[in-house]
Motif scaffolding. Structure first.
Motif, PDB file in Angstrom:
ATOM      1  N   ARG A   1      -7.059  40.957  -9.975  1.00 42.08           N
ATOM      2  CA  ARG A   1      -6.669  39.580 -10.315  1.00 42.08           C
ATOM      3  C   ARG A   1      -5.154  39.445 -10.509  1.00 42.08           C
ATOM      4  NH1 ARG A   1      -9.354  37.778 -15.423  1.00 42.08           N
ATOM      5  NH2 ARG A   1      -8.731  35.675 -14.770  1.00 42.08           N
ATOM      6  N   LEU A   2      -4.460  40.565 -10.573  1.00 39.77           N
ATOM      7  CA  LEU A   2      -2.989  40.531 -10.670  1.00 39.77           C
ATOM      8  C   LEU A   2      -2.432  40.472  -9.254  1.00 39.77           C
ATOM      9  CD1 LEU A   2      -2.617  43.373 -13.328  1.00 39.77           C
ATOM     10  CD2 LEU A   2      -2.462  40.926 -13.750  1.00 39.77           C
ATOM     11  N   ASP A   3      -2.597  39.342  -8.589  1.00 36.37           N
ATOM     12  CA  ASP A   3      -2.335  39.268  -7.162  1.00 36.37           C
ATOM     13  C   ASP A   3      -1.226  38.289  -6.771  1.00 36.37           C
ATOM     14  OD1 ASP A   3      -3.641  36.932  -7.773  1.00 36.37           O
ATOM     15  OD2 ASP A   3      -5.208  37.148  -6.251  1.00 36.37           O
ATOM     16  N   GLN A   4      -0.385  37.922  -7.722  1.00 34.45           N
ATOM     17  CA  GLN A   4       0.681  36.980  -7.409  1.00 34.45           C
ATOM     18  C   GLN A   4       1.734  37.624  -6.506  1.00 34.45           C
ATOM     19  OE1 GLN A   4       0.214  38.455 -10.299  1.00 34.45           O
ATOM     20  NE2 GLN A   4       2.164  39.172 -11.154  1.00 34.45           N
ATOM     21  N   ILE A   5       2.365  36.804  -5.652  1.00 33.15           N
ATOM     22  CA  ILE A   5       3.404  37.284  -4.733  1.00 33.15           C
ATOM     23  C   ILE A   5       4.561  36.295  -4.738  1.00 33.15           C
ATOM     24  CG2 ILE A   5       4.009  37.836  -2.335  1.00 33.15           C
ATOM     25  CD1 ILE A   5       1.055  38.505  -1.872  1.00 33.15           C
ATOM     26  N   GLU A   6       5.762  36.798  -4.973  1.00 31.84           N
ATOM     27  CA  GLU A   6       6.978  35.978  -4.916  1.00 31.84           C
ATOM     28  C   GLU A   6       7.980  36.676  -3.999  1.00 31.84           C
ATOM     29  OE1 GLU A   6      11.018  35.132  -7.485  1.00 31.84           O
ATOM     30  OE2 GLU A   6       9.247  35.953  -8.515  1.00 31.84           O
ATOM     31  N   ILE A   7       8.525  35.934  -3.053  1.00 34.37           N
ATOM     32  CA  ILE A   7       9.576  36.471  -2.190  1.00 34.37           C
ATOM     33  C   ILE A   7      10.906  35.866  -2.631  1.00 34.37           C
ATOM     34  CG2 ILE A   7      10.461  36.707   0.151  1.00 34.37           C
ATOM     35  CD1 ILE A   7       7.833  38.190  -0.347  1.00 34.37           C
ATOM     36  N   ASP A   8      11.799  36.703  -3.105  1.00 34.27           N
ATOM     37  CA  ASP A   8      13.156  36.285  -3.490  1.00 34.27           C
ATOM     38  C   ASP A   8      14.065  36.635  -2.312  1.00 34.27           C
ATOM     39  OD1 ASP A   8      15.689  35.921  -4.509  1.00 34.27           O
ATOM     40  OD2 ASP A   8      15.290  36.894  -6.421  1.00 34.27           O
ATOM     41  N   ALA A   9      14.183  35.692  -1.370  1.00 34.44           N
ATOM     42  CA  ALA A   9      14.928  35.970  -0.140  1.00 34.44           C
ATOM     43  C   ALA A   9      16.399  36.219  -0.417  1.00 34.44           C
ATOM     44  CB  ALA A   9      14.755  34.815   0.839  1.00 34.44           C
ATOM     45  N   GLY A  10      16.949  35.545  -1.438  1.00 37.00           N
ATOM     46  CA  GLY A  10      18.357  35.732  -1.765  1.00 37.00           C
ATOM     47  C   GLY A  10      18.671  37.131  -2.226  1.00 37.00           C
ATOM     48  N   ALA A  11      17.741  37.723  -2.983  1.00 35.91           N
ATOM     49  CA  ALA A  11      17.935  39.086  -3.484  1.00 35.91           C
ATOM     50  C   ALA A  11      17.322  40.129  -2.559  1.00 35.91           C
ATOM     51  CB  ALA A  11      17.325  39.221  -4.872  1.00 35.91           C
ATOM     52  N   LEU A  12      16.633  39.683  -1.494  1.00 40.44           N
ATOM     53  CA  LEU A  12      15.938  40.566  -0.568  1.00 40.44           C
ATOM     54  C   LEU A  12      14.929  41.445  -1.290  1.00 40.44           C
ATOM     55  CD1 LEU A  12      18.625  39.792   1.076  1.00 40.44           C
ATOM     56  CD2 LEU A  12      18.112  41.845   2.402  1.00 40.44           C
ATOM     57  N   VAL A  13      14.109  40.823  -2.137  1.00 43.88           N
ATOM     58  CA  VAL A  13      13.062  41.561  -2.829  1.00 43.88           C
ATOM     59  C   VAL A  13      11.772  40.749  -2.845  1.00 43.88           C
ATOM     60  CG1 VAL A  13      14.721  42.739  -4.327  1.00 43.88           C
ATOM     61  CG2 VAL A  13      13.571  40.666  -5.147  1.00 43.88           C
ATOM     62  N   ALA A  14      10.689  41.459  -3.057  1.00 43.96           N
ATOM     63  CA  ALA A  14       9.400  40.843  -3.330  1.00 43.96           C
ATOM     64  C   ALA A  14       8.982  41.256  -4.734  1.00 43.96           C
ATOM     65  CB  ALA A  14       8.351  41.288  -2.318  1.00 43.96           C
ATOM     66  N   VAL A  15       8.442  40.313  -5.488  1.00 44.92           N
ATOM     67  CA  VAL A  15       7.890  40.599  -6.815  1.00 44.92           C
ATOM     68  C   VAL A  15       6.397  40.279  -6.731  1.00 44.92           C
ATOM     69  CG1 VAL A  15       7.995  40.103  -9.271  1.00 44.92           C
ATOM     70  CG2 VAL A  15      10.081  39.947  -7.876  1.00 44.92           C
ATOM     71  N   ALA A  16       5.574  41.256  -7.049  1.00 44.41           N
ATOM     72  CA  ALA A  16       4.137  41.072  -6.848  1.00 44.41           C
ATOM     73  C   ALA A  16       3.335  41.736  -7.945  1.00 44.41           C
ATOM     74  CB  ALA A  16       3.720  41.653  -5.488  1.00 44.41           C
ATOM     75  N   GLY A  17       2.142  41.195  -8.173  1.00 45.77           N
ATOM     76  CA  GLY A  17       1.202  41.843  -9.062  1.00 45.77           C
ATOM     77  C   GLY A  17       0.657  43.093  -8.404  1.00 45.77           C
ATOM     78  N   ALA A  18       0.233  44.042  -9.207  1.00 46.48           N
ATOM     79  CA  ALA A  18      -0.232  45.322  -8.669  1.00 46.48           C
ATOM     80  C   ALA A  18      -1.466  45.176  -7.798  1.00 46.48           C
ATOM     81  CB  ALA A  18      -0.523  46.288  -9.816  1.00 46.48           C
ATOM     82  N   GLY A  19      -2.219  44.091  -7.988  1.00 55.20           N
ATOM     83  CA  GLY A  19      -3.422  43.893  -7.193  1.00 55.20           C
ATOM     84  C   GLY A  19      -3.211  43.123  -5.911  1.00 55.20           C
ATOM     85  N   ALA A  20      -1.975  42.707  -5.628  1.00 51.67           N
ATOM     86  CA  ALA A  20      -1.701  41.958  -4.400  1.00 51.67           C
ATOM     87  C   ALA A  20      -1.977  42.824  -3.178  1.00 51.67           C
ATOM     88  CB  ALA A  20      -0.255  41.477  -4.388  1.00 51.67           C
ATOM     89  N   ILE A  21      -2.612  42.250  -2.171  1.00 53.59           N
ATOM     90  CA  ILE A  21      -2.891  42.964  -0.932  1.00 53.59           C
ATOM     91  C   ILE A  21      -1.573  43.227  -0.207  1.00 53.59           C
ATOM     92  CG2 ILE A  21      -4.022  42.845   1.312  1.00 53.59           C
ATOM     93  CD1 ILE A  21      -5.989  43.163  -0.935  1.00 53.59           C
ATOM     94  N   THR A  22      -1.349  44.458   0.196  1.00 57.05           N
ATOM     95  CA  THR A  22      -0.089  44.840   0.825  1.00 57.05           C
ATOM     96  C   THR A  22       0.180  44.019   2.079  1.00 57.05           C
ATOM     97  OG1 THR A  22      -0.321  47.067  -0.049  1.00 57.05           O
ATOM     98  CG2 THR A  22       1.193  46.783   1.799  1.00 57.05           C
ATOM     99  N   GLY A  23      -0.842  43.783   2.888  1.00 56.38           N
ATOM    100  CA  GLY A  23      -0.659  42.993   4.100  1.00 56.38           C
ATOM    101  C   GLY A  23      -0.203  41.578   3.817  1.00 56.38           C
ATOM    102  N   LEU A  24      -0.647  41.002   2.692  1.00 53.68           N
ATOM    103  CA  LEU A  24      -0.216  39.647   2.343  1.00 53.68           C
ATOM    104  C   LEU A  24       1.247  39.641   1.899  1.00 53.68           C
ATOM    105  CD1 LEU A  24      -3.364  38.283   0.456  1.00 53.68           C
ATOM    106  CD2 LEU A  24      -2.700  37.981   2.864  1.00 53.68           C
ATOM    107  N   ILE A  25       1.694  40.711   1.254  1.00 54.07           N
ATOM    108  CA  ILE A  25       3.117  40.831   0.929  1.00 54.07           C
ATOM    109  C   ILE A  25       3.932  40.919   2.210  1.00 54.07           C
ATOM    110  CG2 ILE A  25       4.853  42.296  -0.176  1.00 54.07           C
ATOM    111  CD1 ILE A  25       2.702  43.157  -2.165  1.00 54.07           C
TER     112      ILE A  25
END
Length: 475
Positions: free
Chosen positions: A90-114
């Motif tokens: 359920r910890l599946d949130q995904i945020e793409i910070d394009a300015g910082a060139l990073v992704a912030v995600a919950g540990a349960g996020a599916i890698t393919g969706l990131i």
């Protein structure tokens, strides 16, 4: 137990504590034959809830098995003894910070969706395990997963900038951040990469992203033997080339895929190399692939002439796991790696093992970084032979300067063989770290640390490994 369950329900809500037999069964196995014993499954939705669940289990002296999406191929998320399975799905949130060139995600996020979210922002998250469409990023970090693109771009560990981790005593560590460089203090975040859930529960991750390559070119090169393909890999890389991907499949692997769907090849070779390059200049990318194909010097070369043809050729490689999963019979997929110069010899030893054991060993893998996946396909009456064959593969890989696990971890199935490649003082230091962070042995017991001799009986020592359950294949 009733008191613990009531407390867990109060933390995450009654609907997120699973006690039904079907649910306990589902969360008691992973992608292997192993079957464990979950006594309850809890699905927290935040770091605070994870912390409270860990605290409740510690108070009740109940082991906790952290779980991503259950795709481990070494029994890594199987509760070997009765335990609460803590799923981070359920910890599946995904945020793409394009300015910082990073992704912030919950540990349960599916890698393919990131990966998809990064692509939409014109960026790339390179680590690409074959299980990316189903595995979680937390699980990938826990075993330092790899994949097709790791030759050029590196493993999961190379992209971890920060982690949030819940420790056994309930403390929460927030490590690293969104900066791409950091030189202050110990790199504690890397301590949890590859720790397989034995040191803490990862709840959030910060990942480095890179610009997305605009162009790709792919060539399929056929060979008269696996050994010839292995020698070609050594020749190519020693000449200074660094392809984006360099994959190998033997005849049996190609035939398995061809049995399920057309593969677009005129004939099935004894061995097939897929070599790809990427970049920003289409002419340079194509020139690079043509030069590498010439240096590989196979019997036949086919260069993809369109994006559709490139996808069809890659499908020969990428559909292997699904085809293996759908076929009758049993399989046991291995994950060894050797120095690139030793690939031809390792392939020779795999061929010899198949002949001497009578087992069918289908081989493919990430040839460019020496990571081979010999997959033992066996009939029911051959089951006792599998452990001995796998142990032989481990010994051969280490003897050639390699490792028994390139990207799957040790888990329960490989833990006893850790002594083959790790010195006693190193394993003792592992135990010291474990004792400091988890003195009561709360997290994921019976994983990573050797508990028996490194012999051909290691599979039989694992409860439920010989069930007929069909697992996932991440190769």
């Amino acid at each position: 137990m009733n008191e613990l369950v009531d407390r867990l329900k109060a933390i995450v809500g009654e609907s997120h504590v699973l006690m039904a037999a079907a649910a306990l069964d589902e969360y008691s196995h992973d992608g292997t034959f192993m079957q464990g014993a979950a006594v309850a499954v809890v699905l927290p939705a935040s770091t605070d809830e994870v912390r409270a669940v860990v605290d409740a289990c510690r108070t009740a002296r109940m082991p906790v098995v952290p779980r991503g999406r259950g795709t481990s191929l070494v029994g890594g998320s199987v509760p070997v003894e009765p335990a609460v399975v803590l799923s981070v799905e359920r910890l599946d949130q995904i945020e793409i910070d394009a300015g910082a060139l990073v992704a912030v995600a919950g540990a349960g996020a599916i890698t393919g969706l990131i990966q998809e979210a990064a692509t939409q922002a014109g960026l790339m998250y390179p680590p690409d395990p074959a299980s990316a469409s189903m595995s979680s990023i937390g699980g990938n970090i826990a075993c330092n997963a790899g994949g097709i693109s790791c030759l050029k771009y590196g493993l999961t560990a190379d992209y971890v900038l920060g982690l949030t981790v819940v420790l056994a005593d309930g403390r929460v560590l927030t490590l690293g951040g969104r900066t791409r460089k950091r030189s202050s203090g110990y790199r504690l975040a890397q301590l949890f990469v590859g720790s397989e859930g034995t040191l803490g529960v990862i709840t959030e991750v910060i990942l480095k992203l890179i610009p997305l390559p605009r162009h790709h070119a792919l060539a399929a090169v056929s060979f008269s033997s696996r050994e010839a393909a292995g020698e070609a890999v050594t020749r190519l890389l020693s000449a200074g080339h660094l392809p984006a991907a360099l994959e190998i499949m033997d005849r049996e692997a190609v035939e398995l895929v061809a049995s399920a769907a057309p593969i677009g090849l005129d004939r099935v070779p004894e061995a097939l190399l897929l070599v790809e390059q990427d970049g920003v200049d289409p002419e340079r990318v194509l020139e690079d692939v043509l030069g590498m194909a010439e240096l590989l010097d196979g019997d036949e070369t086919r260069v993809a002439q369109s994006a559709a043809e490139r996808e069809r050729l890659w499908n020969v490689r990428k559909s292997f796991g699904k085809v293996l999963l759908s076929m009758p019979g049993n399989y046991f997929s291995e994950d060894i790696a050797v120095p690139v110069s030793a690939i031809p010899e390792m392939l020779r030893r795999i061929t010899s093992l198949a002949k001497s054991s009578g087992l069918r060993i289908v081989t493919m893998g990430h040839a460019g970084d020496g990571n081979l996946h010999p997959c033992i396909v066996f009939a029911e009456d051959q089951r006792p032979l599998v452990g001995e064959a796998a142990a032989r593969l481990f010994h051969d890989a280490v003897e050639l300067g390699g490792t028994i696990s390139a990207e799957h971890g040790l888990g329960a199935l490989k833990r006893d063989h850790a002594v083959l490649e790790h010195q006693p003082v190193e394993i003792e230091l592992w135990r010291t770290v474990k004792q400091q962070l988890d003195p009561e042995g709360l997290f994921n017991p019976h994983k990573v640390f050797p508990e028996g001799p490194p012999d051909g009986k290691f599979l039989e020592r694992q409860p439920g490994w010989g069930s007929t359950r069909r697992g996932e294949v991440a190769v």
